[in-house]
Every structure is written in structure tokens, then in C-alpha cells.
Design a protein around this motif. Sequence first.
Motif, short mmCIF file in Angstrom:
data_model
loop_
_atom_site.label_atom_id
_atom_site.label_comp_id
_atom_site.label_asym_id
_atom_site.label_seq_id
_atom_site.Cartn_x
_atom_site.Cartn_y
_atom_site.Cartn_z
N GLU A 1 0.86 -1.19 0.00
CA GLU A 1 0.00 0.00 0.00
C GLU A 1 0.88 1.23 0.00
O GLU A 1 1.83 1.33 0.79
CB GLU A 1 -0.90 0.01 1.23
CG GLU A 1 -1.79 1.25 1.32
CD GLU A 1 -2.66 1.27 2.57
OE1 GLU A 1 -3.12 2.36 2.96
OE2 GLU A 1 -2.86 0.19 3.17
N ASP A 2 0.60 2.20 -0.88
CA ASP A 2 1.41 3.40 -0.93
C ASP A 2 0.84 4.50 -0.04
O ASP A 2 -0.15 4.30 0.66
CB ASP A 2 1.61 3.87 -2.38
CG ASP A 2 0.32 4.34 -3.05
OD1 ASP A 2 -0.58 4.85 -2.38
OD2 ASP A 2 0.22 4.20 -4.30
N SER A 3 1.45 5.67 -0.08
CA SER A 3 1.04 6.79 0.78
C SER A 3 -0.34 7.32 0.47
O SER A 3 -0.92 8.06 1.28
CB SER A 3 2.05 7.94 0.67
OG SER A 3 3.23 7.66 1.38
N PHE A 4 -0.87 7.00 -0.71
CA PHE A 4 -2.19 7.48 -1.09
C PHE A 4 -3.26 6.41 -0.90
O PHE A 4 -4.34 6.50 -1.47
CB PHE A 4 -2.19 7.94 -2.55
CG PHE A 4 -1.44 9.23 -2.79
CD1 PHE A 4 -0.81 9.91 -1.76
CD2 PHE A 4 -1.36 9.77 -4.07
CE1 PHE A 4 -0.12 11.09 -1.99
CE2 PHE A 4 -0.67 10.95 -4.31
CZ PHE A 4 -0.05 11.61 -3.27
N SER A 5 -2.94 5.39 -0.10
CA SER A 5 -3.89 4.31 0.22
C SER A 5 -4.29 3.51 -1.02
O SER A 5 -5.41 2.99 -1.09
CB SER A 5 -5.13 4.87 0.92
OG SER A 5 -4.77 5.59 2.08
N MET A 6 -3.38 3.39 -1.97
CA MET A 6 -3.59 2.57 -3.16
C MET A 6 -2.84 1.25 -2.99
O MET A 6 -1.69 1.23 -2.54
CB MET A 6 -3.09 3.30 -4.41
CG MET A 6 -3.60 4.72 -4.57
SD MET A 6 -5.38 4.84 -4.79
CE MET A 6 -5.55 4.26 -6.47
N ILE A 7 -3.49 0.14 -3.38
CA ILE A 7 -2.92 -1.19 -3.23
C ILE A 7 -2.38 -1.66 -4.58
O ILE A 7 -3.07 -1.58 -5.60
CB ILE A 7 -3.98 -2.19 -2.72
CG1 ILE A 7 -4.74 -1.62 -1.52
CG2 ILE A 7 -3.33 -3.53 -2.40
CD1 ILE A 7 -3.89 -1.35 -0.31
N HIS A 8 -1.16 -2.19 -4.56
CA HIS A 8 -0.49 -2.61 -5.80
C HIS A 8 0.03 -4.04 -5.66
O HIS A 8 0.59 -4.41 -4.63
CB HIS A 8 0.72 -1.72 -6.09
CG HIS A 8 0.42 -0.26 -6.13
ND1 HIS A 8 0.18 0.42 -7.30
CD2 HIS A 8 0.34 0.66 -5.14
CE1 HIS A 8 -0.04 1.70 -7.03
NE2 HIS A 8 0.06 1.87 -5.73
N GLY A 9 -0.11 -4.82 -6.72
CA GLY A 9 0.55 -6.12 -6.79
C GLY A 9 1.99 -5.95 -7.22
O GLY A 9 2.33 -5.04 -7.98
N SER A 10 2.85 -6.83 -6.73
CA SER A 10 4.28 -6.76 -7.05
C SER A 10 4.79 -8.14 -7.41
O SER A 10 4.55 -9.11 -6.68
CB SER A 10 5.06 -6.22 -5.84
OG SER A 10 6.44 -6.15 -6.10
N VAL A 11 5.49 -8.23 -8.56
CA VAL A 11 5.97 -9.51 -9.06
C VAL A 11 7.49 -9.44 -9.24
O VAL A 11 7.99 -8.66 -10.04
CB VAL A 11 5.33 -9.86 -10.42
CG1 VAL A 11 5.81 -11.23 -10.90
CG2 VAL A 11 3.81 -9.82 -10.33
N GLY A 12 8.22 -10.26 -8.49
CA GLY A 12 9.66 -10.36 -8.68
C GLY A 12 10.00 -11.31 -9.82
O GLY A 12 9.29 -12.30 -10.04
N ASN A 13 11.07 -11.03 -10.55
CA ASN A 13 11.41 -11.91 -11.68
C ASN A 13 12.89 -12.28 -11.74
O ASN A 13 13.31 -12.98 -12.65
CB ASN A 13 11.01 -11.26 -13.01
CG ASN A 13 11.89 -10.08 -13.38
OD1 ASN A 13 12.54 -9.48 -12.52
ND2 ASN A 13 11.91 -9.73 -14.66
N ARG A 14 13.66 -11.87 -10.76
CA ARG A 14 15.08 -12.21 -10.77
C ARG A 14 15.31 -13.54 -10.05
O ARG A 14 14.57 -13.91 -9.13
CB ARG A 14 15.90 -11.11 -10.07
CG ARG A 14 15.79 -9.75 -10.74
CD ARG A 14 16.94 -9.48 -11.70
NE ARG A 14 17.02 -10.37 -12.85
CZ ARG A 14 16.34 -10.19 -13.98
NH1 ARG A 14 15.50 -9.17 -14.11
NH2 ARG A 14 16.49 -11.02 -14.99
N LYS A 15 16.34 -14.24 -10.45
CA LYS A 15 16.73 -15.48 -9.78
C LYS A 15 17.16 -15.16 -8.36
O LYS A 15 17.95 -14.23 -8.14
CB LYS A 15 17.86 -16.15 -10.54
CG LYS A 15 18.32 -17.46 -9.92
CD LYS A 15 19.47 -18.08 -10.70
CE LYS A 15 19.97 -19.35 -10.03
NZ LYS A 15 21.11 -19.95 -10.75
N PRO A 16 16.69 -15.89 -7.35
CA PRO A 16 17.09 -15.61 -5.97
C PRO A 16 18.60 -15.70 -5.78
O PRO A 16 19.31 -16.44 -6.48
CB PRO A 16 16.36 -16.69 -5.16
CG PRO A 16 15.16 -17.02 -6.00
CD PRO A 16 15.64 -16.92 -7.43
N ALA A 17 19.09 -14.92 -4.82
CA ALA A 17 20.53 -14.87 -4.55
C ALA A 17 21.07 -16.20 -4.06
O ALA A 17 22.27 -16.46 -4.15
CB ALA A 17 20.82 -13.78 -3.52
#
Length: 761
Positions: free
Chosen positions: A529-545
Amino acid sequence: MTDISDLPEESGPAGGWGSLKGIAHIYGESWASPGALDTLRRQNKPGGFMCASCAFPKPANYHPFEFCENGAKATLWDLTSSRCTPAFWEDHSVAELRGWSDHDLESTGRLTAPLRYDAATDRYAEIGWDEAFAGIADVLRGIEPDEAVFYASGHAGLEASYLYGLLARLHGTNNLPQSSNMCHETTSVGLKKVIGASVGTVIWEDLEATDCYFFFGQNPGSNSPRFLHPLKEAKDRGAKIVTFNPVREQGLISFVNPQNLSDMVTGRETIISDQYHQLKAGGDIAAILGLCKVVIEADDRAQAEGLPRVLDVDFIAEHTTGMDAFIAHARSVPWPEIEAACGLTEAALRDAGQVYIEAERVIGVYGMGLTQHTHGSLNIAMLVNLLLLRGNIGRLGAGCCPVRGHSNVQGQRTVGIAEKTSLIPMDRLRALYDFEPPQKDGMNIVEAVEGLFEGKVKAFLCLGGNLLRAVPDQGRMEEAWPKQELTVMISTKLNRSHLFPGKAAYILPCLSRTERDSQTGGDQVVSVEDSFSMIHGSVGNRKPASDQLMSELAIVAGIAKALLPPHPKRDWEGWTGDYARVRDLIEATYPDDFKGFNQRLFEPGGFYRGIPAHDRIWETESGKAVVTTPDRLTSLGYDEQAGRYSLLTMRSNDQFNTTIYGYSDRFRGIEGTRDVLLMNEADIAEAGLAKGDVMALVTDTEDGHPRRLGGLALIPFDLPRGTVGSYYPECNVLVPIDHHDTLSKTPAYKSVPVRVERDGG
């Protein structure tokens, strides 16, 4: 009022080539893994990953590169090719590493395997995940639930955060402090008291429609650079910007848009602030009262002359309570008292007040320069007073805009990381999970630290962060922290909090948000959730460390499975395999905020969970916005005395919270060091000091705990007289744990009473 032309030449504008050079430097130092540039391309865009740095909103109509210098640094820092493997500990003891800098500790790279501290060798050693979870559970079962603290840093997504809160309550405690306790808890408590909402009232459309910003104690150049784009757009359409800050921050003075080729080639700057007022530390209450006084006097003249009212009297009558008493108070306070308290002239405040009067739509923006004072809550109430005078809350282009620092710090509170039981729908938790939730309020950070000093807190679990470095009274913390029965740090990199292990101590390495999160149900999505109370999905795509890393959610679930008895309504295994099921639980617990959560996850710009005050619905006791009559003119919790200065702790251009990327603070012309004391040139002369003197700061309190920070090079700097500056978190050693906002207990990092002396003198 500061003349913009007086800015030191070496500072230069925000953005521009300086920003690109800063990113390039971190890219070179971190040796970011292949694909890092592709990750930056996806940053803060629908279907991409959401920045792990600040919580500034993600617009639906995004730029080609929707990241700023700080966001890029955070991403490259995460994607370093360096690794801190278990073999690292063959050559380094914990005692030795205490002499390393914060920067050097994190530069060792990504942690790759779970670790347990071995007191016999003073080193960490690799341990299996199941053995770690079992060891943690054994210690927790041996102490009372309220002797354990479950802290969250603001980084973990909504899904992991929700389960973390559930874990703590199923264990039997509401000890769920969070990083907002140290920055914007004043907002959560102060705004809630006066407008009935614990967050800001502004959304993206308001930025696009406003014709005036008033900034108080917020620095977009270093802390939220993507804010500079809507500020430039506002200036291009003729909007006014008025800034109040003891420090001249370059991001609020001028900006070169790095995404505009013409601006980059020509160096064409946008002048951001039309007026810049350097008030004294702690002077915001008086300054805002002066602005209100200007508006009220203008309204008095308008009435006398039969002209249209300056105050929005219809709004005030329908939507506020307490306005008459405040207006009477503002009329009664003499201008000389206001000038003395804020360090600004009546003429300067009248200039700023006139801009406010002439603006149709005003947004009040603030940061920790308002929240981190002994009377920070009153600072916020005064800003709300100013906005209410002309109906500048709850309509297009107007509102109250606190800018949050960490990427999901607001969202974690929304889904239950909170110590106050009144904020949690306990009845829904009871029905969903078949247990009796604990009814006693838990500890906030100040209370938890005080409990640690008193020996009442015996275990700290930290979901991210570098807590020992971030809190006040660092010297006392370093003594008390290892006395605990258990310390657990869920981390991506080595930090100072790992170097003071409890009797049982674990480092549990987790995925970063940039990395692919693969579970039994496939690749997973997290949300923020950002500062404006908006909800966003987040998708990681890098190979884990490392193939031994676990997600934050999987780690939380692993601890829960080891600690809690099995129950058919608590499917930790199934929730780990499919985060969508956790989002369904969040929706069931908070149906008004998260209706259709999974279906709305990737709406461009995020989906709005709704803030009642944005629609002029005031969830206060009176059902109206509360106008506050101040009982003081300063937010300081101490008197001004000869030889006593107010220390303002600040962040450099090359850091994010306690993470130090490097030693370049180009906006202030400071390179290669953080061991500095910034001081007004006249104050230096009066004290008989000279540039380059090696100085120490001493906390000016008499509580039996001496606090001192030495080795600081004295630098003449444009600060108000009586105000000195130095860097956070190094200065935390000077901040007493009981030096905090009276209402929210947010540490008062922006005004600490200190004396200066030659180092060793």
C-alpha cells in the motif's frame, strides 16, 4: 525568506546528471547481477515489482522509467552480486565486525543461508531451516507471550504482514510495534484525532489539480524524488509552492528532469519553491499560527469592507468544531511572540499567507520534520487547522499529504501490524481462526525498548529492518539487547543489529522483492500500500541470490508451524503455497478496504481502499473535523538556553533509513564522510570555534545516562541560529528513549537538546 540565488554552487539541482551519476556509482559498487536494468525497467509499473524504497504512489500513466535515484539505488543494492555466505564467519568474529561501518557490513552482500549464533566461537554458523524454527519456538514457549515483541520494518508485503500479526496474536500478544512508531506514528495518532483518518486524504488526481503546495519538514530530493515530477508539472501550469524547513533542501529549490532530453542537454532547471522559509527547529506551530493569523485578519478586513469572505464559512459551519476558539486565540497572540518562536519575520509569514489566500486548491505536504518532535502531534493539528480555514480537505486538488518513508509501512498497519487493540477487528479474527485474541494493548517501540532496559522484554523477532541501529538510546540498547533470551532477524543483508546477539540468536535470510517467489502453487505475487492508500501487486522476476532463501511469508509460516498447535482453520502450509488464499483472508478480515482484492490486484495506479476524510466523512467523536487551539508556540520539549542547541538529525543523499549506500551527500557538498557537525557560521564564531575543528555533541539532559558522540568535523552550514545538524542513525546515541511526541511516543529525532564541545574537551 531564503533567496534561491544564495544556494551554494556545489549543490546543484536535484535530478539531472547528478542523479544519473549517483545511480551509476552504486551500480559499479554493488556489481549488480545481470538483468538489473530489466528489473529497473519494470519498477513501479503494473505487472512489475513495486519499489522497496519509499511509499510514493505509482501513477496509472507511468513514465518510461518510473523510478528515482533512491529507488534505483535500493534495487541495485538488493541485486548485488556479492554474497555473505556461511564461510564469511570463518574469518570474522562478531566482536571484530562491531568495528565495521554500516556501509561495509551491507557491502558483504546478500545473506545466503540461515544462521545461529555460537557464543563459544563468537561467530554465526549455518543451521537448517527446520532446526532454526524449532529452536525459536522452544525459547518462545519458555517465556510469557507478552515478554516477546514481534517487530516489522515496513518492507514485508501485505500477505506476510497479515500472517505475522496473526502469528503474534495466536501466540498470545499484541506486541506488534512497527517502523511507523519511529516516523509517522504521529500522523496515525494525530490525524486520527482531528480528522478521523490515520492517513493522508490526498490521491493522485489531487496532485494533478492543485494550484498550491505548502511543504513542511519534507525533503523530496533525497527521500521521495519521484515527487519532483508532479511538482514540476504543477509549476509548469503555474502552481505556487511555499516551503518551511530549517534546512535548504535542494529538491525543493530546483530540479532538472532526467527523463527530459532537452532539459538534460541544456541543464534547464525548474525552480520549485516560490518561497523558502528557514524556520527554527521546533518553530512550525508558531509559523503555522502566523499563517492562520494572516488568513483570519484578511477575513476580518473583508467583512469590514463588505467583500467576499476569505474563510470558507459554509464548510466551517458544516464540517468543523472548535473554530471560534481557535480564531479568537490566533487574533490574541502578538506577532513578536510568533516571530521569536519560529525565527521568521511577520513580513515573511504575511508573504506566505497571501499565497495561501490566493490559491483555490491547496495541498499541505509534510514529513518527519513535523512528526519527530515532542509536540509533533500539535504540529500536525496546526497544519490541519490551516487547511480547514479555507475548506482545503475533502475536495479535488486539496488535502493533507503526509509522505511515508518505507514502501509498505502504511499497508502493514492496515492489515494488523498494530499494538492497539482498537485498530484490530478482533471479532473477525475470532471467527476466522477459532481462538480468543489477546485483549490487552501491546507495546509500541518506545515501550518495548523501555521494557528491554527494565528486563521485562526477553525476546525480539524482527521482520526486516535494523532495529538496534534505528531506535534511540543506541548505547543503552547495545548493552541491553544481548541480555535477551532470543533475537531473531529476518534479513537480506548483514547489519549492526546482528552484532549484538541474544542468548539464542538467529539470522533468517529472505528473498528481496525483486526476486522470483516460487512456492508449491507456482510463482507468487505480493502486495503493498502506498502513501495514497492505493494497493499494488508486485511480481519479482530475478533469480534468488541463493537456493536456500525463503520468502518472508514462508519464514513467518515456518515459525508458526513450529510454535503453534495444529488447527484445521490455520493452514500455514496451504497459505505458503498460494498467497491468493492469504489475500482472501485479508479481504474477509477487512472487507471494506479489500473488496475484490485478488481481482483488483493489478489495476493501473493501484486500487483505492478508500479514506473517509477524503470524502468529508469525519470519523471523530463529534463527527466533524476538530480545530485545535494550541497551548504553546513551539514543538520543542525543552527550553532554549545559552549554550544549548537543537540537534536536527538528517539523512544524506546516499542512504535509505539505516542503509548507507555511500558517502556522497552532493546536495550539501559533503563527500567522503558522515562524521560531521553542521552549524550556523555566526554560532561558530560566537562559540570561538573554526571550520574543521573536531567536535563532540553531548545530550543536554540530566537523567543519569550520559550520551556523547565525538569525532565530528565542524562545517559552517546555512542553518538557523541555535539549530545544528548531523546524520541519522549515527546520532541516535544522543536521543533519550523518553524524548518523544507526547501523544504518539514517536522519538523526537528532529529536535534534540545538545551542547557542543571540542572532542576530548
